[in-house]
Write a protein that holds these residues in place. Structure first.
Motif, short mmCIF file in Angstrom:
data_model
loop_
_atom_site.label_atom_id
_atom_site.label_comp_id
_atom_site.label_asym_id
_atom_site.label_seq_id
_atom_site.Cartn_x
_atom_site.Cartn_y
_atom_site.Cartn_z
N THR A 162 118.81 19.84 -3.24
CA THR A 162 120.15 19.50 -3.70
C THR A 162 120.06 18.16 -4.38
OG1 THR A 162 121.17 20.66 -1.76
CG2 THR A 162 122.56 19.14 -2.88
N LEU A 163 119.31 17.04 -3.57
CA LEU A 163 119.08 15.95 -4.39
C LEU A 163 118.50 15.88 -5.51
CD1 LEU A 163 118.54 13.75 -1.14
CD2 LEU A 163 120.57 13.84 -2.24
N MET A 164 117.41 16.69 -5.58
CA MET A 164 116.64 16.71 -7.04
C MET A 164 117.45 17.42 -8.11
SD MET A 164 114.07 15.09 -6.46
CE MET A 164 113.18 15.56 -7.93
N HIS A 165 118.24 18.08 -7.56
CA HIS A 165 119.03 18.91 -8.68
C HIS A 165 120.33 17.90 -9.31
CE1 HIS A 165 121.28 22.12 -10.66
NE2 HIS A 165 122.62 21.90 -10.17
N TYR A 166 120.65 17.00 -8.65
CA TYR A 166 121.75 16.01 -9.15
C TYR A 166 121.26 14.51 -9.53
CZ TYR A 166 125.33 19.33 -7.52
OH TYR A 166 126.22 20.55 -7.41
N ILE A 167 120.02 14.60 -9.32
CA ILE A 167 119.19 13.30 -9.93
C ILE A 167 119.74 13.00 -11.26
CG2 ILE A 167 117.01 14.00 -10.17
CD1 ILE A 167 115.95 11.38 -9.06
N PRO A 168 120.04 11.59 -11.62
CA PRO A 168 120.04 11.49 -13.06
C PRO A 168 118.82 10.80 -13.78
CG PRO A 168 121.09 9.58 -11.63
CD PRO A 168 120.65 10.72 -10.72
N GLN A 169 119.02 10.81 -14.89
CA GLN A 169 117.60 10.48 -15.72
C GLN A 169 117.45 8.92 -15.43
OE1 GLN A 169 117.92 11.05 -19.94
NE2 GLN A 169 118.16 13.53 -19.63
N SER A 170 116.08 8.66 -15.40
CA SER A 170 115.66 7.09 -15.34
C SER A 170 115.76 6.61 -13.77
CB SER A 170 116.36 6.03 -16.21
OG SER A 170 117.69 5.96 -15.75
N ILE A 171 116.35 7.63 -13.08
CA ILE A 171 116.18 7.22 -11.52
C ILE A 171 114.98 8.20 -10.75
CG2 ILE A 171 117.58 7.42 -9.30
CD1 ILE A 171 118.49 5.37 -11.47
N THR A 172 114.51 7.46 -9.98
CA THR A 172 113.32 7.95 -9.14
C THR A 172 113.77 7.93 -7.57
OG1 THR A 172 111.64 6.94 -10.61
CG2 THR A 172 110.85 7.84 -8.47
N LEU A 173 113.44 9.22 -6.98
CA LEU A 173 113.66 9.53 -5.66
C LEU A 173 112.41 9.75 -4.93
CD1 LEU A 173 115.69 9.97 -3.24
CD2 LEU A 173 115.67 12.52 -3.94
#
Length: 207
Positions: A162-173
């Motif tokens: 779920t977190l990887m689906h909503y991650i925006p561009q230029s952001i690293t998790l």
């Protein structure tokens, strides 16, 4: 009433199986006297923990970050990093709210000290490397950490997807287990303090 008359009444009431209220109240003199907590139960209350000393505040205890059950994970750090502080704050807030929605045990939510990165551009191959590199732009890296403990192993892949689906561009998790190095990374290194410690050590050695 004399003592003999009282004794006869007491003996008569004892034979009949009754007790005179006036005589019974007059013989129980201990009701109006202090008992000094004699006969009460002591030590049943749970002892309170000792107060935390100032030296123990902020110390890292690794046993607190271990999972309680076998199918649960240890303390995990969800590290959100990026160059845009607005996107970093919004996505870190989304991760925090998602953990609350899934009723996870959130230990801490904190920010790491920001770091600067200088992007340089090479002018030509004929010039020397040091002279050819000129600073073009300076970027600042921001990091936010959401620390979660006792996450079930069945829930972890669902949350991560779920977190990887909503991650925006230029952001690293990045998800990593909590360790001592990450705990020390919260504190910024002070060069002046290290120099003063070295000077003090030289003074002690010169004695």
């Amino acid at each position: 009433m004399s003592l003999s008359c009282t004794w006869h009444l007491w003996e008569k009431s004892f034979r009949v199986g009754k007790c005179l209220p006036a005589i019974s109240n007059s013989l129980r003199h201990y009701r109006n006297r202090p008992t000094h907590n004699i006969g009460r139960m002591h030590g049943l209350e749970k002892p309170k923990p000792p107060p935390v000393r100032k030296k123990e505040v902020g110390t890292w205890k690794p046993e607190e970050y271990k999972a309680v059950k076998e199918n649960h994970l240890d303390a995990l750090n969800f590290i959100v990093s990026g160059y845009d502080i607005v996107l970093v704050e919004q996505y870190a807030k989304f991760v925090h709210q998602l953990m609350i929605k899934f009723k996870q045990n959130i230990l801490e939510v904190y920010a790491l000290p920001s770091s600067n990165a200088v992007v340089k551009k090479m002018l030509g191959a004929d010039q020397r490397l040091l002279k050819a590199m000129t600073p073009e732009i300076e970027l600042t890296m921001y990091k936010r950490i959401i620390q979660v403990k006792d996450m079930p192993s069945q829930t972890y892949p669902i949350l991560l997807q779920t977190l990887m689906h909503y991650i925006p561009q230029s952001i690293t998790l990045k998800v990593d287990k909590h360790n001592e190095e990450q705990h020390l990374s919260r504190y910024q290194y002070r060069v002046e303090l290290a120099e003063e410690k070295a000077m003090l050590q030289q003074l002690y050695d010169s004695r």
